[in-house]
Enzyme design. Structure first.
Site, PDB file in Angstrom:
ATOM      1  N   HIS A  80      -0.091 -11.898   0.837  1.00 37.36           N
ATOM      2  CA  HIS A  80      -1.121 -11.096   0.165  1.00 37.36           C
ATOM      3  C   HIS A  80      -1.785 -11.867  -0.983  1.00 37.36           C
ATOM      4  CE1 HIS A  80      -1.915  -6.492  -0.193  1.00 37.36           C
ATOM      5  NE2 HIS A  80      -3.012  -7.161  -0.407  1.00 37.36           N
ATOM      6  N   TYR A 127       0.855  -1.190   0.000  1.00 41.32           N
ATOM      7  CA  TYR A 127       0.000   0.000   0.000  1.00 41.32           C
ATOM      8  C   TYR A 127       0.893   1.243   0.000  1.00 41.32           C
ATOM      9  CZ  TYR A 127      -3.724  -3.260   1.526  1.00 41.32           C
ATOM     10  OH  TYR A 127      -4.612  -4.304   1.646  1.00 41.32           O
ATOM     11  N   SER A 171     -12.867  -5.212   2.142  1.00 43.67           N
ATOM     12  CA  SER A 171     -13.889  -4.437   1.421  1.00 43.67           C
ATOM     13  C   SER A 171     -15.308  -4.850   1.830  1.00 43.67           C
ATOM     14  CB  SER A 171     -13.698  -4.560  -0.101  1.00 43.67           C
ATOM     15  OG  SER A 171     -12.387  -4.204  -0.481  1.00 43.67           O
ATOM     16  N   PRO A 172     -15.581  -4.940   3.141  1.00 45.59           N
ATOM     17  CA  PRO A 172     -16.908  -5.406   3.576  1.00 45.59           C
ATOM     18  C   PRO A 172     -18.018  -4.395   3.291  1.00 45.59           C
ATOM     19  CG  PRO A 172     -15.643  -4.637   5.466  1.00 45.59           C
ATOM     20  CD  PRO A 172     -14.706  -4.621   4.289  1.00 45.59           C
ATOM     21  N   LEU A 173     -17.623  -3.155   2.976  1.00 42.28           N
ATOM     22  CA  LEU A 173     -18.622  -2.129   2.626  1.00 42.28           C
ATOM     23  C   LEU A 173     -18.729  -1.986   1.109  1.00 42.28           C
ATOM     24  CD1 LEU A 173     -17.531   0.486   5.324  1.00 42.28           C
ATOM     25  CD2 LEU A 173     -19.591  -0.949   5.364  1.00 42.28           C
ATOM     26  N   GLY A 174     -18.230  -2.985   0.374  1.00 40.97           N
ATOM     27  CA  GLY A 174     -18.274  -2.887  -1.083  1.00 40.97           C
ATOM     28  C   GLY A 174     -17.520  -1.664  -1.567  1.00 40.97           C
ATOM     29  N   ARG A 175     -16.355  -1.409  -0.952  1.00 43.54           N
ATOM     30  CA  ARG A 175     -15.503  -0.250  -1.279  1.00 43.54           C
ATOM     31  C   ARG A 175     -16.279   1.056  -1.132  1.00 43.54           C
ATOM     32  NH1 ARG A 175     -10.794  -2.298  -3.311  1.00 43.54           N
ATOM     33  NH2 ARG A 175     -10.872  -4.423  -4.117  1.00 43.54           N
ATOM     34  N   GLY A 176     -17.193   1.055  -0.179  1.00 44.46           N
ATOM     35  CA  GLY A 176     -17.962   2.266   0.130  1.00 44.46           C
ATOM     36  C   GLY A 176     -19.328   2.276  -0.533  1.00 44.46           C
ATOM     37  N   PHE A 177     -19.527   1.479  -1.588  1.00 42.19           N
ATOM     38  CA  PHE A 177     -20.771   1.548  -2.360  1.00 42.19           C
ATOM     39  C   PHE A 177     -22.000   1.199  -1.515  1.00 42.19           C
ATOM     40  CE2 PHE A 177     -24.096  -0.360  -4.950  1.00 42.19           C
ATOM     41  CZ  PHE A 177     -24.358   0.697  -5.802  1.00 42.19           C
TER      42      PHE A 177
HETATM   43  N1  NAP Z   1      -6.188  -8.625   1.159  1.00 43.40           N
HETATM   44  C1  NAP Z   1      -6.461  -7.865   0.119  1.00 43.40           C
HETATM   45  O1  NAP Z   1      -6.150  -8.198  -1.025  1.00 43.40           O
HETATM   46  C2  NAP Z   1      -7.181  -6.559   0.331  1.00 43.40           C
HETATM   47  C3  NAP Z   1      -7.740  -5.857  -0.760  1.00 43.40           C
HETATM   48  C4  NAP Z   1      -8.419  -4.660  -0.494  1.00 43.40           C
HETATM   49  C5  NAP Z   1      -8.527  -4.191   0.816  1.00 43.40           C
HETATM   50  N2  NAP Z   1      -7.945  -4.886   1.850  1.00 43.40           N
HETATM   51  C6  NAP Z   1      -8.055  -4.448   3.265  1.00 43.40           C
HETATM   52  O2  NAP Z   1      -9.419  -4.277   3.607  1.00 43.40           O
HETATM   53  C7  NAP Z   1      -9.633  -2.978   4.117  1.00 43.40           C
HETATM   54  C8  NAP Z   1     -11.042  -2.493   3.800  1.00 43.40           C
HETATM   55  O3  NAP Z   1     -11.332  -2.579   2.425  1.00 43.40           O
HETATM   56  P1  NAP Z   1     -11.596  -1.306   1.508  1.00 43.40           P
HETATM   57  O4  NAP Z   1     -11.050  -0.105   2.155  1.00 43.40           O
HETATM   58  O5  NAP Z   1     -11.150  -1.698   0.144  1.00 43.40           O
HETATM   59  O6  NAP Z   1     -13.188  -1.216   1.368  1.00 43.40           O
HETATM   60  P2  NAP Z   1     -14.422  -0.974   2.355  1.00 43.40           P
HETATM   61  O7  NAP Z   1     -14.012  -1.122   3.758  1.00 43.40           O
HETATM   62  O8  NAP Z   1     -15.516  -1.812   1.833  1.00 43.40           O
HETATM   63  O9  NAP Z   1     -14.802   0.553   2.021  1.00 43.40           O
HETATM   64  C9  NAP Z   1     -13.958   1.638   2.254  1.00 43.40           C
HETATM   65  C10 NAP Z   1     -14.630   2.868   1.674  1.00 43.40           C
HETATM   66  O10 NAP Z   1     -15.861   3.086   2.358  1.00 43.40           O
HETATM   67  C11 NAP Z   1     -15.876   4.386   2.951  1.00 43.40           C
HETATM   68  N3  NAP Z   1     -16.541   4.251   4.260  1.00 43.40           N
HETATM   69  C12 NAP Z   1     -16.099   3.569   5.336  1.00 43.40           C
HETATM   70  N4  NAP Z   1     -16.992   3.618   6.335  1.00 43.40           N
HETATM   71  C13 NAP Z   1     -18.033   4.367   5.875  1.00 43.40           C
HETATM   72  C14 NAP Z   1     -19.254   4.784   6.432  1.00 43.40           C
HETATM   73  N5  NAP Z   1     -19.615   4.400   7.659  1.00 43.40           N
HETATM   74  N6  NAP Z   1     -20.070   5.563   5.686  1.00 43.40           N
HETATM   75  C15 NAP Z   1     -19.743   5.940   4.424  1.00 43.40           C
HETATM   76  N7  NAP Z   1     -18.582   5.564   3.828  1.00 43.40           N
HETATM   77  C16 NAP Z   1     -17.737   4.786   4.555  1.00 43.40           C
HETATM   78  C17 NAP Z   1     -14.432   4.804   3.052  1.00 43.40           C
HETATM   79  O11 NAP Z   1     -14.297   6.202   2.936  1.00 43.40           O
HETATM   80  P3  NAP Z   1     -13.779   7.130   4.158  1.00 43.40           P
HETATM   81  O12 NAP Z   1     -12.328   6.834   4.289  1.00 43.40           O
HETATM   82  O13 NAP Z   1     -14.090   8.491   3.685  1.00 43.40           O
HETATM   83  O14 NAP Z   1     -14.579   6.711   5.348  1.00 43.40           O
HETATM   84  C18 NAP Z   1     -13.826   4.117   1.819  1.00 43.40           C
HETATM   85  O15 NAP Z   1     -14.055   4.914   0.661  1.00 43.40           O
HETATM   86  C19 NAP Z   1      -8.508  -2.139   3.480  1.00 43.40           C
HETATM   87  O16 NAP Z   1      -8.263  -0.973   4.204  1.00 43.40           O
HETATM   88  C20 NAP Z   1      -7.360  -3.121   3.519  1.00 43.40           C
HETATM   89  O17 NAP Z   1      -6.783  -3.124   4.816  1.00 43.40           O
HETATM   90  C21 NAP Z   1      -7.290  -6.057   1.614  1.00 43.40           C
END
Ligand code: NAP
Length: 335
Positions: free
Chosen positions: A144, A67, A223-229
């Site tokens: 990873h 990252y 990405s449990p929030l669907g990357r924010g979607f």
């Molecule tokens: N192992 C792998 O290959 C892999 C791949 C991808 C990710 N990851 C890990 O998983 C973690 C989480 O995944 P992710 O960041 O991709 O996706 P995510 O957790 O599904 O979503 C993150 C997005 O949602 C927004 N968000 C978070 N909480 C919110 C809320 N309560 N209301 C509105 N928007 C919200 C964040 O923006 P804000 O920052 O503005 O809140 C960001 O844009 C990463 O940080 C990383 O550590 C691992």
């Protein structure tokens, strides 16, 4: 919105033998990488969010060397330096390689590209991670991606050496198949598997998550929030910040987004029925998929962190879960 009490988060263990952790962790990737790349970074707020997470009991802090590369571990290292380190269960990853700054989530690389599971690479990488993280050991060192060019037993043997040397307490895999988990486990216990899981990405429910549940392996949905979607914050392609890597993802293209908005809309309606927010319902559904599940939602925003922590207290009824299970599959591939 469901609130949360300080230090009150429910806890679980990181796999059968691992340390205690809050049932929801914190993903740090977006603090320096992938999302919102056009907007100036606010490291002070990101560091405050990491401290806030620890205060709320979200003790599993997830990062990776790729990252940035490296900037994310450096930021987490700054946040945890000193008295905060012992409060965290610190997880990082190795095995994806980038030699130049990039904005893309490396998970979209084609098979083989960007992966490195050579034992000598793993051996040298852990020292760099420990230096950037300002610590003598990480609690969880994750591979990873499995490198198809290197026998997994060799890569995993080098990961196990990090445990023997006291540099990592536990080791885990990311986006691995059941077959790969079994092969690794035969060499050294697999403590966790991190793979994408959310209301719009459910492949892991078929076999990997049930296998982890049975074997006492922690399953860490990324990405449990669907990357924010799924939080409902994006209603059009134009809502995505410039230089944000989601602009390249199939599900976020305008035509797909229009279809997928029905999913986010239904999540929001169910959230209204249960007195929670859409983000909380998305996380509560993930938590309901098994006792071994510890999601790592990503945020760099204090308000969103608090909201996500509150998801641990959201109770979904059997009827709510049935409705969420029945949501349609999304339009567009995940990468
Ligand atoms: N192992 C792998 O290959 C892999 C791949 C991808 C990710 N990851 C890990 O998983 C973690 C989480 O995944 P992710 O960041 O991709 O996706 P995510 O957790 O599904 O979503 C993150 C997005 O949602 C927004 N968000 C978070 N909480 C919110 C809320 N309560 N209301 C509105 N928007 C919200 C964040 O923006 P804000 O920052 O503005 O809140 C960001 O844009 C990463 O940080 C990383 O550590 C691992």
């Amino acid at each position: 919105m469901t609130g949360t009490k300080l230090d009150a988060m429910r806890t679980t263990t990181l796999g059968a033998e691992g340390p205690g952790v809050g049932v929801i962790g914190l993903g740090c990737m977006g603090m320096t990488f992938s999302y919102d790349m056009g907007t100036p970074r606010d490291d002070a707020t990101s560091i405050a969010v990491i401290h806030q997470a620890l205060g709320l009991g979200m003790t599993l802090i997830d990062t990776a060397d790729v990252y940035g590369p490296f900037t994310n571990e450096e930021l987490v290292g700054r946040a945890l330096a000193g008295r905060h380190r012992d409060r965290a269960v610190l997880a990082t990853k190795v095995g994806l390689v980038s030699d130049s700054p990039q904005t893309a989530d490396p998970g979209d690389s084609s098979p083989g590209a960007g992966r490195c599971g050579r034992p000598e690479y793993i051996r040298q990488s852990i020292d760099g991670s420990l230096r950037r993280l300002r610590t003598g050991h990480v609690d969880l060192y994750q591979l990873h991606r499995v490198d198809p060019q290197v026998p997994l037993e060799e890569t995993w043997g080098a990961m196990a050496e990090a445990v023997a040397a006291g540099k990592a307490r536990h080791i885990g895999l990311s986006e691995a198949t059941v077959e790969e988990i079994k092969r690794a486990h035969a060499v050294h216990p697999v403590t966790s598997v991190q793979s994408e899981l959310s209301l719009w990405t459910r492949e892991a429910l078929a076999d990997v998550l049930p296998y982890c549940q049975k074997q006492g392996i922690a399953f860490l949905p990324f990405s449990p929030l669907g990357r924010g979607f799924l939080t409902g914050r994006f209603s059009s392609f134009d809502d995505l910040p410039q230089k944000d890597f989601r602009r390249g993802l199939p599900r976020f293209q305008q035509a797909a987004l229009r279809v997928n908005l029905a999913i986010a809309g239904r999540v929001r309606e169910i959230a209204g029925q249960v007195g929670a927010t859409a983000a909380q319902v998305a996380l509560a559904w993930v938590l309901a998929q098994g006792r071994c599940v510890i999601p790592v939602p990503g945020t760099k925003t204090p308000r969103n962190l608090l909201e996500n922590a509150g998801a641990a207290d959201v109770e979904l009824s059997a009827a709510d879960l049935t409705e969420l299970d029945a949501l349609p599959a999304p339009e567009g591939a995940r990468y």
